[in-house]
Design a protein around this motif. Structure first.
Motif, PDB file in Angstrom:
ATOM      1  N   LEU A  40      53.528  33.250  57.778  1.00  0.00           N
ATOM      2  CA  LEU A  40      52.095  33.573  57.756  1.00  0.00           C
ATOM      3  C   LEU A  40      51.378  32.766  56.675  1.00  0.00           C
ATOM      4  O   LEU A  40      50.263  32.275  56.882  1.00  0.00           O
ATOM      5  N   ARG A  41      52.026  32.613  55.511  1.00  0.00           N
ATOM      6  CA  ARG A  41      51.395  31.878  54.407  1.00  0.00           C
ATOM      7  C   ARG A  41      51.233  30.397  54.760  1.00  0.00           C
ATOM      8  O   ARG A  41      50.192  29.803  54.507  1.00  0.00           O
ATOM      9  N   LEU A  42      52.284  29.845  55.372  1.00  0.00           N
ATOM     10  CA  LEU A  42      52.244  28.436  55.766  1.00  0.00           C
ATOM     11  C   LEU A  42      51.141  28.193  56.794  1.00  0.00           C
ATOM     12  O   LEU A  42      50.460  27.169  56.779  1.00  0.00           O
ATOM     13  N   ALA A  43      50.951  29.180  57.678  1.00  0.00           N
ATOM     14  CA  ALA A  43      49.940  29.064  58.729  1.00  0.00           C
ATOM     15  C   ALA A  43      48.549  29.456  58.223  1.00  0.00           C
ATOM     16  O   ALA A  43      47.590  29.444  58.990  1.00  0.00           O
ATOM     17  N   GLY A  44      48.468  29.836  56.951  1.00  0.00           N
ATOM     18  CA  GLY A  44      47.177  30.260  56.399  1.00  0.00           C
ATOM     19  C   GLY A  44      46.687  31.573  56.968  1.00  0.00           C
ATOM     20  O   GLY A  44      45.491  31.863  56.962  1.00  0.00           O
ATOM     21  N   GLU A  45      47.624  32.399  57.460  1.00  0.00           N
ATOM     22  CA  GLU A  45      47.241  33.667  58.086  1.00  0.00           C
ATOM     23  C   GLU A  45      47.557  34.883  57.223  1.00  0.00           C
ATOM     24  O   GLU A  45      47.353  36.023  57.650  1.00  0.00           O
ATOM     25  N   ALA A  46      48.088  34.655  56.023  1.00  0.00           N
ATOM     26  CA  ALA A  46      48.439  35.789  55.148  1.00  0.00           C
ATOM     27  C   ALA A  46      47.259  36.128  54.251  1.00  0.00           C
ATOM     28  O   ALA A  46      46.495  35.244  53.866  1.00  0.00           O
ATOM     29  N   PRO A  47      47.068  37.400  53.913  1.00  0.00           N
ATOM     30  CA  PRO A  47      46.029  37.772  52.964  1.00  0.00           C
ATOM     31  C   PRO A  47      46.313  37.151  51.589  1.00  0.00           C
ATOM     32  O   PRO A  47      47.439  36.725  51.323  1.00  0.00           O
ATOM     33  N   GLU A  48      45.295  37.114  50.740  1.00  0.00           N
ATOM     34  CA  GLU A  48      45.448  36.653  49.362  1.00  0.00           C
ATOM     35  C   GLU A  48      46.600  37.398  48.683  1.00  0.00           C
ATOM     36  O   GLU A  48      46.685  38.624  48.815  1.00  0.00           O
ATOM     37  N   PRO A  49      47.464  36.713  47.936  1.00  0.00           N
ATOM     38  CA  PRO A  49      48.516  37.415  47.182  1.00  0.00           C
ATOM     39  C   PRO A  49      47.911  38.395  46.168  1.00  0.00           C
ATOM     40  O   PRO A  49      46.797  38.177  45.682  1.00  0.00           O
ATOM     41  N   LEU A  50      48.673  39.446  45.866  1.00  0.00           N
ATOM     42  CA  LEU A  50      48.155  40.512  44.995  1.00  0.00           C
ATOM     43  C   LEU A  50      47.849  40.059  43.577  1.00  0.00           C
ATOM     44  O   LEU A  50      46.928  40.549  42.944  1.00  0.00           O
ATOM     45  N   GLY A  51      48.699  39.163  43.040  1.00  0.00           N
ATOM     46  CA  GLY A  51      48.503  38.765  41.648  1.00  0.00           C
ATOM     47  C   GLY A  51      49.138  39.731  40.676  1.00  0.00           C
ATOM     48  O   GLY A  51      50.173  40.335  40.994  1.00  0.00           O
ATOM     49  N   ASP A  52      48.538  39.897  39.499  1.00  0.00           N
ATOM     50  CA  ASP A  52      49.215  40.631  38.427  1.00  0.00           C
ATOM     51  C   ASP A  52      49.169  42.153  38.637  1.00  0.00           C
ATOM     52  O   ASP A  52      48.576  42.647  39.595  1.00  0.00           O
ATOM     53  N   THR A  53      49.807  42.857  37.707  1.00  0.00           N
ATOM     54  CA  THR A  53      49.953  44.314  37.851  1.00  0.00           C
ATOM     55  C   THR A  53      49.015  45.077  36.919  1.00  0.00           C
ATOM     56  O   THR A  53      49.155  46.290  36.760  1.00  0.00           O
ATOM     57  N   ASP A  54      48.047  44.380  36.302  1.00  0.00           N
ATOM     58  CA  ASP A  54      47.191  45.029  35.296  1.00  0.00           C
ATOM     59  C   ASP A  54      46.447  46.243  35.845  1.00  0.00           C
ATOM     60  O   ASP A  54      46.409  47.298  35.203  1.00  0.00           O
ATOM     61  N   ASP A  55      45.842  46.094  37.034  1.00  0.00           N
ATOM     62  CA  ASP A  55      45.082  47.211  37.616  1.00  0.00           C
ATOM     63  C   ASP A  55      45.988  48.405  37.875  1.00  0.00           C
ATOM     64  O   ASP A  55      45.621  49.549  37.626  1.00  0.00           O
ATOM     65  N   LEU A  56      47.169  48.119  38.387  1.00  0.00           N
ATOM     66  CA  LEU A  56      48.085  49.204  38.699  1.00  0.00           C
ATOM     67  C   LEU A  56      48.527  49.921  37.426  1.00  0.00           C
ATOM     68  O   LEU A  56      48.555  51.154  37.362  1.00  0.00           O
ATOM     69  N   MET A  57      48.870  49.154  36.390  1.00  0.00           N
ATOM     70  CA  MET A  57      49.298  49.762  35.120  1.00  0.00           C
ATOM     71  C   MET A  57      48.188  50.635  34.545  1.00  0.00           C
ATOM     72  O   MET A  57      48.434  51.748  34.067  1.00  0.00           O
ATOM     73  N   ALA A  58      46.946  50.129  34.612  1.00  0.00           N
ATOM     74  CA  ALA A  58      45.805  50.893  34.103  1.00  0.00           C
ATOM     75  C   ALA A  58      45.635  52.177  34.918  1.00  0.00           C
ATOM     76  O   ALA A  58      45.365  53.252  34.377  1.00  0.00           O
ATOM     77  N   ALA A  59      45.817  52.071  36.233  1.00  0.00           N
ATOM     78  CA  ALA A  59      45.663  53.242  37.108  1.00  0.00           C
ATOM     79  C   ALA A  59      46.729  54.294  36.800  1.00  0.00           C
ATOM     80  O   ALA A  59      46.430  55.498  36.781  1.00  0.00           O
ATOM     81  N   LEU A  60      47.952  53.849  36.537  1.00  0.00           N
ATOM     82  CA  LEU A  60      49.026  54.804  36.210  1.00  0.00           C
ATOM     83  C   LEU A  60      48.682  55.589  34.950  1.00  0.00           C
ATOM     84  O   LEU A  60      48.951  56.785  34.854  1.00  0.00           O
ATOM     85  N   ARG A  61      48.067  54.899  33.990  1.00  0.00           N
ATOM     86  CA  ARG A  61      47.716  55.568  32.729  1.00  0.00           C
ATOM     87  C   ARG A  61      46.608  56.597  32.916  1.00  0.00           C
ATOM     88  O   ARG A  61      46.536  57.573  32.186  1.00  0.00           O
ATOM     89  N   GLN A  62      45.738  56.381  33.924  1.00  0.00           N
ATOM     90  CA  GLN A  62      44.608  57.311  34.116  1.00  0.00           C
ATOM     91  C   GLN A  62      44.998  58.602  34.820  1.00  0.00           C
ATOM     92  O   GLN A  62      44.262  59.572  34.785  1.00  0.00           O
ATOM     93  N   ARG A  63      46.113  58.594  35.473  1.00  0.00           N
ATOM     94  CA  ARG A  63      46.655  59.795  36.115  1.00  0.00           C
ATOM     95  C   ARG A  63      45.686  60.414  37.122  1.00  0.00           C
ATOM     96  O   ARG A  63      45.654  61.622  37.310  1.00  0.00           O
TER      97      ARG A  63
END
Ligand code: C5P
Length: 314
Positions: A204-227
């Motif tokens: 899918l990535r080679l064909a340009g059909e995959a969504p943008e990669p997620l990238g880093d985990t900063d948002d997720l880490m922040a979300a875990l801390r907010q409970r």
């Protein structure tokens, strides 16, 4: 005759039976990087152990045998290709002992479901046989053996919530205040092959059909801390999801059904095909599970909580 307690662990009698419970995992964030030269993809993932468990019991024996009951009984091969047998051999070879044990698996984690069921069983076997044989393998060596068996195996010895890097085998715990999250799992009929799903993502990535990669985990880490489950819902993500849906389009319907019956969000677990839904409380999880069952799009529905501890003797 004099008797006194000795505190030398080496002299203690070995147990005749060891029972180890091990959790399934989901990925709160599964960021897939480039394909490496060793055939694995560079990962940045946040693992989360949930309360859906397998159990491996190890007893003394004159050879190495494996029996099982539960999920996948009859379809899971119990020969040398089984990760449990491979884990027992790997530990015995490392510790220079005979790989003699009668192993029994009680399985609740579905096969090839994206919940690391096979890896969980390997982790449980390492912990169980280490205790049965008294091999006393240090934790870092156990982690090295675990990594040789599969990318997710080291995490399943740890449990909890942890960052995974490398091909997933390098784990470090996520320090967050204790908080329980409530999940609903939609189990599918039939599994998905993990290598196939990674290959489909590459395609899918080679064909340009995959969504943008997620990238880093900063948002997720922040979300875990907010409970706050609504905040966590917005931060969950899985780069393999598009590939799993591409191979199994019906998963799109399962995800839709889950949110229609009130889940905060849904995503494919790991390489799928299990879908995992976030709920705001135990009661809410029960409601979502009932709704999902009624929708009739899953083979079975389970509720689970996380995080839970990794492979431990019980
Ligand atoms: O490590 P594990 O045995 O679970 O990996 C199974 C397969 O999943 C690998 O052979 C590979 O095709 C794929 N994989 C990958 N990149 C990773 C982990 C797994 O491509 N980081």
């Amino acid at each position: 005759e004099a008797w006194w307690p000795d505190d030398d662990e080496q002299d203690r009698p070995l147990p005749s039976t060891v029972k180890v419970r091990v959790p399934a995992k989901i990925n709160l964030h599964l960021g897939v990087g480039p394909l490496r030269r060793d055939g694995f993809h560079e990962l940045r993932t946040v693992y989360h152990a949930i309360s859906l468990h397998d159990e491996v019991t190890a007893r003394r024996g004159d050879t190495l045998t494996l029996t099982m009951e539960g999920e996948g009984a009859g379809s899971l091969a119990l020969d040398d290709s089984n990760l449990i047998i491979r884990a027992a051999h790997a530990l015995a070879e490392f510790a220079k002992v005979n790989a003699h044990a009668r192993l029994h698996l009680r399985k609740q984690i579905p096969l090839a479901g994206g919940l690391a069921g096979g890896s969980a069983d390997a982790a449980a076997t390492l912990v169980a046989c280490d205790a049965l044989w008294g091999t006393g393998v240090p934790r870092d060596e156990l982690a090295r053996l675990a990594a040789s068996l599969g990318s997710d195996v080291p995490f399943l010895i740890h449990g909890g919530t942890a960052l995974g890097t490398g091909r997933g085998e390098a784990v470090s715990p996520v320090l967050a205040r204790a908080h329980t999250w409530h999940w609903v799992l939609g189990l599918a009929e039939g599994g998905l092959s993990t290598p196939d799903v990674y290959r489909e993502l590459d395609r899918l990535r080679l064909a340009g059909e995959a969504p943008e990669p997620l990238g880093d985990t900063d948002d997720l880490m922040a979300a875990l801390r907010q409970r706050d489950p609504a905040v966590l819902a917005a931060a969950l993500g899985n780069d393999l999801q598009a590939a799993a849906i591409s191979l199994r389009p019906a998963l799109g319907e399962v995800l839709r059904a889950g949110t229609e019956v009130g889940a905060l969000t849904g995503l494919v677990s790991g390489s799928g095909p299990t879908c995992v839904f976030l709920a705001s409380s135990a009661d809410h999880a029960g409601e979502v599970a009932a709704g999902l069952e009624k929708a009739g799009v899953c083979r079975a529905v389970r509720v689970a909580q996380g995080p839970v501890i990794g492979a431990r003797a019980i």
